[in-house]
Design an enzyme around this catalytic site. Structure first.
Site, PDB file in Angstrom:
ATOM      1  N   GLU A   1      -2.606  -1.513  -3.166  1.00 38.47           N
ATOM      2  CA  GLU A   1      -3.677  -0.709  -2.588  1.00 38.47           C
ATOM      3  C   GLU A   1      -3.285   0.763  -2.617  1.00 38.47           C
ATOM      4  O   GLU A   1      -2.105   1.102  -2.593  1.00 38.47           O
ATOM      5  CB  GLU A   1      -3.924  -1.106  -1.133  1.00 38.47           C
ATOM      6  CG  GLU A   1      -4.271  -2.555  -0.913  1.00 38.47           C
ATOM      7  CD  GLU A   1      -4.446  -2.887   0.552  1.00 38.47           C
ATOM      8  OE1 GLU A   1      -5.066  -3.927   0.833  1.00 38.47           O
ATOM      9  OE2 GLU A   1      -3.965  -2.122   1.415  1.00 38.47           O
TER      10      GLU A   1
ATOM     11  N   HIS B   1       0.863  -1.194   0.000  1.00 36.77           N
ATOM     12  CA  HIS B   1       0.000   0.000   0.000  1.00 36.77           C
ATOM     13  C   HIS B   1       0.895   1.238   0.000  1.00 36.77           C
ATOM     14  O   HIS B   1       1.157   1.826   1.047  1.00 36.77           O
ATOM     15  CB  HIS B   1      -0.916  -0.011   1.230  1.00 36.77           C
ATOM     16  CG  HIS B   1      -1.956   1.054   1.234  1.00 36.77           C
ATOM     17  ND1 HIS B   1      -3.221   0.862   1.748  1.00 36.77           N
ATOM     18  CD2 HIS B   1      -1.945   2.335   0.797  1.00 36.77           C
ATOM     19  CE1 HIS B   1      -3.924   1.979   1.634  1.00 36.77           C
ATOM     20  NE2 HIS B   1      -3.158   2.886   1.051  1.00 36.77           N
TER      21      HIS B   1
ATOM     22  N   HIS C   1      -8.114  -5.792   7.305  1.00 35.11           N
ATOM     23  CA  HIS C   1      -7.822  -4.791   8.323  1.00 35.11           C
ATOM     24  C   HIS C   1      -8.031  -5.365   9.716  1.00 35.11           C
ATOM     25  O   HIS C   1      -9.146  -5.678  10.115  1.00 35.11           O
ATOM     26  CB  HIS C   1      -8.643  -3.514   8.171  1.00 35.11           C
ATOM     27  CG  HIS C   1      -7.913  -2.313   8.728  1.00 35.11           C
ATOM     28  ND1 HIS C   1      -7.803  -2.067  10.074  1.00 35.11           N
ATOM     29  CD2 HIS C   1      -7.209  -1.337   8.126  1.00 35.11           C
ATOM     30  CE1 HIS C   1      -7.094  -0.978  10.268  1.00 35.11           C
ATOM     31  NE2 HIS C   1      -6.703  -0.516   9.096  1.00 35.11           N
TER      32      HIS C   1
END
Length: 247
Positions: free
Chosen positions: A72, A43, A200
């Site tokens: 991401e 990410h 998450h």
């Protein structure tokens, strides 16, 4: 089986805290692959506080043809310094999947998903470009989100359910309502023709319960907990533990 994609951001955080090249993000990826993971996630952010653009490129060359590569990021964040922007990185490396996330510099970590009805017009041309590049597109959404038909209509193939609230509720010993919200969201997304990812704060403690509640769960992306647990048990062992839970 649900695919495990290991997020390597925390490896980069540790490296960046000291400078230099250790720990080596490619060695970490290799260890995860040898342990059996099906994907690697990064990410990159404009402030480059963990994974950097060159990491994205280096990993792309290493992973191609081996496991899935998921990048991401916020597609609306402008280029800055050495960071060319998420879409530009996708043009360069052609990852398997791009997960679009509405995060900002002020967030320590991603903490909410898109409002599909509000954001769909702005997302549409970006999703179309990524699909033209051959990337699968996943949109980060909150449990309780709706309007998945809009996401499917612009070409998105998946959504990733933000599981932070579920993880918090699980830690508090009262996961039922948050888990039910995730399961209902997954059903509605699947009914709209979208596959469902999740991520998450998923951990060895809470993943099994989550997986059992979400039939057809396509992928989980796990980084923070997995890297933390690996400090005690080793990275390869920890990856294998997660794979066993997913089986």
């Amino acid at each position: 089986m649900t695919l495990l994609s290991v997020n390597l951001n925390k490896i980069a955080v540790l490296r960046n805290s000291r400078g230099g090249h250790e720990p080596d993000i490619c060695r970490a990826a290799q260890t995860c692959i040898e342990a059996g993971c099906g994907g690697i996630t990064v990410h990159p952010r404009p402030d480059q506080r963990h994974v950097r653009p060159q990491d994205v490129r280096t990993l792309a060359a290493m992973l191609r043809g081996r496991v899935e590569y998921n990048i991401e990021g916020n597609p609306f964040a402008a280029a800055r310094g050495d960071y060319p922007g998420l879409i530009a990185l996708a043009r360069e490396v052609r990852p398997t999947q791009v997960t679009l996330v509405p995060d900002s510099d002020g967030q320590i970590t991603s903490d909410h998903g898109f409002d599909l009805r509000r954001d769909i017009a702005q997302l549409h041309p970006l999703v179309s470009e990524l699909c033209d590049l051959g990337c699968r597109v996943s949109l980060f959404v909150d449990a309780g989100s709706r309007d998945f038909e809009l996401a499917a209509a612009i070409g998105a193939q998946r959504v990733e359910i933000y599981t932070g609230p579920y993880a918090e509720a699980f830690a508090d010993g009262q996961p039922a309502a948050a888990l039910a919200a995730c399961a209902d969201t997954a059903r509605r997304a699947q009914q709209a023709g979208l596959a469902v990812n999740a991520g998450h704060d998923l951990s060895q403690a809470n993943l099994g319960t989550f997986k059992a509640a979400i039939p057809g769960l396509a992928e989980v992306s796990i980084g923070h907990a997995l890297i933390g647990e690996a400090l005690y048990e080793g990275l390869a062992t920890t990856v294998r533990n997660y794979l066993q839970i997913l089986r």
